[in-house]
Design an enzyme around this catalytic site. Structure first.
Site, PDB file in Angstrom:
ATOM      1  N   TYR A 179       0.872  -1.388  -0.017  1.00 36.63           N
ATOM      2  CA  TYR A 179       0.153  -0.031  -0.069  1.00 36.63           C
ATOM      3  C   TYR A 179       1.082   1.247  -0.131  1.00 36.63           C
ATOM      4  O   TYR A 179       1.933   1.062   0.221  1.00 36.63           O
ATOM      5  CB  TYR A 179      -0.860   0.218   1.288  1.00 36.63           C
ATOM      6  CG  TYR A 179      -1.885   1.175   1.261  1.00 36.63           C
ATOM      7  CD1 TYR A 179      -2.955   1.450   0.493  1.00 36.63           C
ATOM      8  CD2 TYR A 179      -1.671   2.137   2.381  1.00 36.63           C
ATOM      9  CE1 TYR A 179      -3.639   2.344   0.573  1.00 36.63           C
ATOM     10  CE2 TYR A 179      -2.584   3.306   2.543  1.00 36.63           C
ATOM     11  CZ  TYR A 179      -3.500   3.335   1.585  1.00 36.63           C
ATOM     12  OH  TYR A 179      -4.579   4.333   1.754  1.00 36.63           O
TER      13      TYR A 179
ATOM     14  N   THR B  32       1.378   3.809   1.782  1.00 35.02           N
ATOM     15  CA  THR B  32       2.432   3.997   3.061  1.00 35.02           C
ATOM     16  C   THR B  32       3.272   2.943   3.494  1.00 35.02           C
ATOM     17  O   THR B  32       3.990   3.205   4.721  1.00 35.02           O
ATOM     18  CB  THR B  32       1.426   4.488   4.135  1.00 35.02           C
ATOM     19  OG1 THR B  32       0.608   3.147   4.654  1.00 35.02           O
ATOM     20  CG2 THR B  32       0.195   5.465   3.798  1.00 35.02           C
ATOM     21  N   LYS B  33       3.408   2.014   2.899  1.00 30.53           N
ATOM     22  CA  LYS B  33       4.247   0.762   3.279  1.00 30.53           C
ATOM     23  C   LYS B  33       5.668   0.983   2.973  1.00 30.53           C
ATOM     24  O   LYS B  33       6.073   1.715   2.146  1.00 30.53           O
ATOM     25  CB  LYS B  33       3.672  -0.680   2.816  1.00 30.53           C
ATOM     26  CG  LYS B  33       2.249  -0.733   3.346  1.00 30.53           C
ATOM     27  CD  LYS B  33       2.148  -0.873   4.630  1.00 30.53           C
ATOM     28  CE  LYS B  33       1.026  -1.596   5.332  1.00 30.53           C
ATOM     29  NZ  LYS B  33      -0.154  -0.840   5.220  1.00 30.53           N
ATOM     30  N   THR B  34       6.491   0.191   3.464  1.00 23.59           N
ATOM     31  CA  THR B  34       7.932   0.238   3.308  1.00 23.59           C
ATOM     32  C   THR B  34       8.279  -0.054   1.900  1.00 23.59           C
ATOM     33  O   THR B  34       9.200   0.217   1.345  1.00 23.59           O
ATOM     34  CB  THR B  34       8.631  -0.646   4.425  1.00 23.59           C
ATOM     35  OG1 THR B  34       8.227  -1.959   4.228  1.00 23.59           O
ATOM     36  CG2 THR B  34       8.373  -0.235   5.689  1.00 23.59           C
TER      37      THR B  34
END
Length: 378
Positions: A180, A182-184
Site C-alpha cells: 500500500y 504508506t508501506k515500506t
C-alpha cells in the site's frame, strides 16, 4: 515547518520504470508481474511468491488455500487493522481476538492456548510496526493443536526473526505482505503471499484470477491459447505490470530504505529515552524490525495529537483495536474488559513520522516539538 506523517519514497527511477511498462503495452498482469514475483521470493528466500492487488486479497486467498470453512475459528490480535479480521468473515468463519504484549504491541502468545477450541483452524500473528512476533512459541502451539499459521506481515518487509527473513520461515504456511502507499515497499496498491507449500501457491494463483486454470495473462502471449477452464470459485485479485514495475525498483532498495528508517528511529530513541513522559518502542534482541512505524506511548494522547498538528507534525494512531469497532463488537459480542493490555496501549499510542526521505532538520524539528508538547501537556 510542516512534516507529513508519511511521504512515499519515489524517484525518477520509479517514474521511468512505470513509463517503460506503459510503453511496453502491458498495462495489466504480464511479464513484469512475473519478474517481480521471482525477485521477491529470491529476496525473502521463499519457495513461492504470488502477487495480488492488496494484502487483504493475499490474506483472503491464504485462508482459502488452507481450507477455512464456515464456523471455523482463527485466532488473531485485537491490535491490528480491520483487514486481518475482515478476511476471516469472508468465509462465515469467526475471528477470535487475543490480547497483546504491552512492550511490543504484538499478540500475547501466553494467551493463545486458552482461546483454542475444536473449531480453531489457524493462528494469524501480525508483526506490528515490522517487529516479528514470537514465532517459535506460536509454532509449538500450532503443532500441538494441528493448526495452520498465516503471518500478517503487512508491516514486515524487510524484517527478520532470529536471522531469517519474514516470508521464508519454515513453520509458517503463508506469509502476506502489503505494498500500500504508506508501506515500506510501495506500489500504490498491492500485496504478495509467500509460501514454501507448492499446493497453497497453486491455489492462490488460480483464485486470484477468477479460478481460471492457468494465468490469464498468458493467453495473450504468442504461446497462449484462447481456451481456458474455471476450476474454482475465484476472485479478481491480480496486480498489474504498472504496480510490479514500481515494486521491482523498490525491492532493490529495501535494505537501504530500512537502514534510513532505522537511523531516524535511533535518533528518536536517543532524544526521547530520558523523557520520563515518553515510552519509546521496544525491540527484542533476536529480531530485526523494518521500522514501518515508530510508536511512542504517552498520557493525554488525543490532546497531544491536536497540539502536534498545530505545530505542523503529522501523526497517527495504530490501531483502534478490533474489539472496539461497533460492527465487530456487536456481531461477535467482544467485551472490552477481555483486552486490558490492548485498551491500555491504544489509549497511549502515538505514531510519529518515520520515512526514508526525512531530512535531518525535519527529524530535529519532530524531536523538539514532541518533547516540548509532551512536557507541557502531560
Amino acid at each position: 515547518m510542516n512534516i507529513p506523517f508519511h511521504k512515499t519514497h519515489t524517484t525518477e527511477e520509479e517514474i521511468n520504470a512505470v513509463i517503460k511498462a506503459i510503453k511496453s503495452g502491458w498495462l495489466t498482469m504480464g511479464p513484469k508481474t512475473i519478474e517481480f514475483e521471482k525477485k521477491f521470493k529470491e529476496f525473502v528466500f521463499s519457495t513461492e511468491a504470488v502477487s495480488m492487488n492488496s494484502a487483504t486479497a493475499a490474506l483472503h486467498l491464504a485462508l482459502k488455500a488452507i481450507g477455512l470453512k464456515k464456523n471455523d475459528e482463527v485466532i488473531l490480535p485485537t491490535n491490528t487493522f480491520v483487514a486481518t479480521a475482515e478476511v476471516v468473515t469472508y468465509f462465515d468463519a469467526v475471528p477470535i481476538l487475543c490480547d497483546i504484549e504491552e512492550d511490543t504491541h504484538n499478540i500475547d502468545v501466553s494467551k493463545i492456548e486458552e482461546l483454542i477450541t475444536n473449531k480453531t483452524k489457524a493462528i494469524m500473528p501480525v508483526h506490528f510496526a515490522g517487529q516479528p512476533c514470537d514465532m517459535d512459541e506460536i509454532y509449538k502451539i500450532a503443532k500441538k493443536y494441528n493448526l495452520k499459521v498465516i503471518e500478517d506481515a503487512a508491516h514486515a518487509i524487510p524484517s527478520e526473526y532470529k536471522g531469517e527473513k519474514i516470508g521464508s520461515l519454515k513453520g509458517t504456511d503463508v506469509t502476506c505482505f502489503s505494498f500500500y502507499a504508506t508501506k515500506t515497499l510501495s506500489t500504490g496498491e498491492g500485496g504478495m503471499a509467500t509460501t514454501n507449500n507448492i499446493e497453497f501457491a497453486k491455489s492462490m494463483k488460480i483464485n486470484r484470477l477468477h479460478g481460471i486454470s492457468r494465468d490469464a495473462w498468458d493467453r495473450y502471449t504468442s504461446k497462449g491459447s484462447w481456451y481456458y477452464e474455471i476450476v474454482d470459485n475465484g476472485c479478481k485479485y491480480n496486480t498489474t505490470d504498472l504496480n510490479a514495475s514500481l515494486g521491482l525498483i523498490q525491492l532493490n532498495k529495501q535494505d537501504e530504505l530500512r537502514k534510513k528508517r532505522e537511523i531516524i528511529a535511533q535518533k528518536y530513541n536517543s532524544a526521547f529515552k530520558d523523557n520520563e513522559n515518553i515510552v519509546i518502542p521496544f525491540v527484542k534482541e533476536d529480531r530485526i524490525t523494518s521500522w514501518h512505524l515508530y510508536v511512542i506511548k504517552i498520557e493525554n494522547r488525543d490532546e497531544i495529537i491536536e497540539k502536534l498538528k498545530e505545530k505542523g507534525v503529522g501523526c497517527s494512531v495504530h490501531f483502534i483495536p478490533i474489539h472496539k469497532h461497533p460492527y465487530y463488537k456487536e456481531k461477535y459480542n467482544f467485551r472490552n474488559e477481555d483486552y486490558p493490555i490492548a485498551n491500555k496501549v491504544f489509549a497511549k499510542s502515538l505514531s510519529l513520522p518515520i520515512f526514508p526521505d526525512m531530512s535531518d532538520d525535519e527529524v530535529k524539528y519532530v524531536i523538539n516539538i514532541v518533547n516540548e508538547v509532551v512536557d507541557r501537556n502531560v
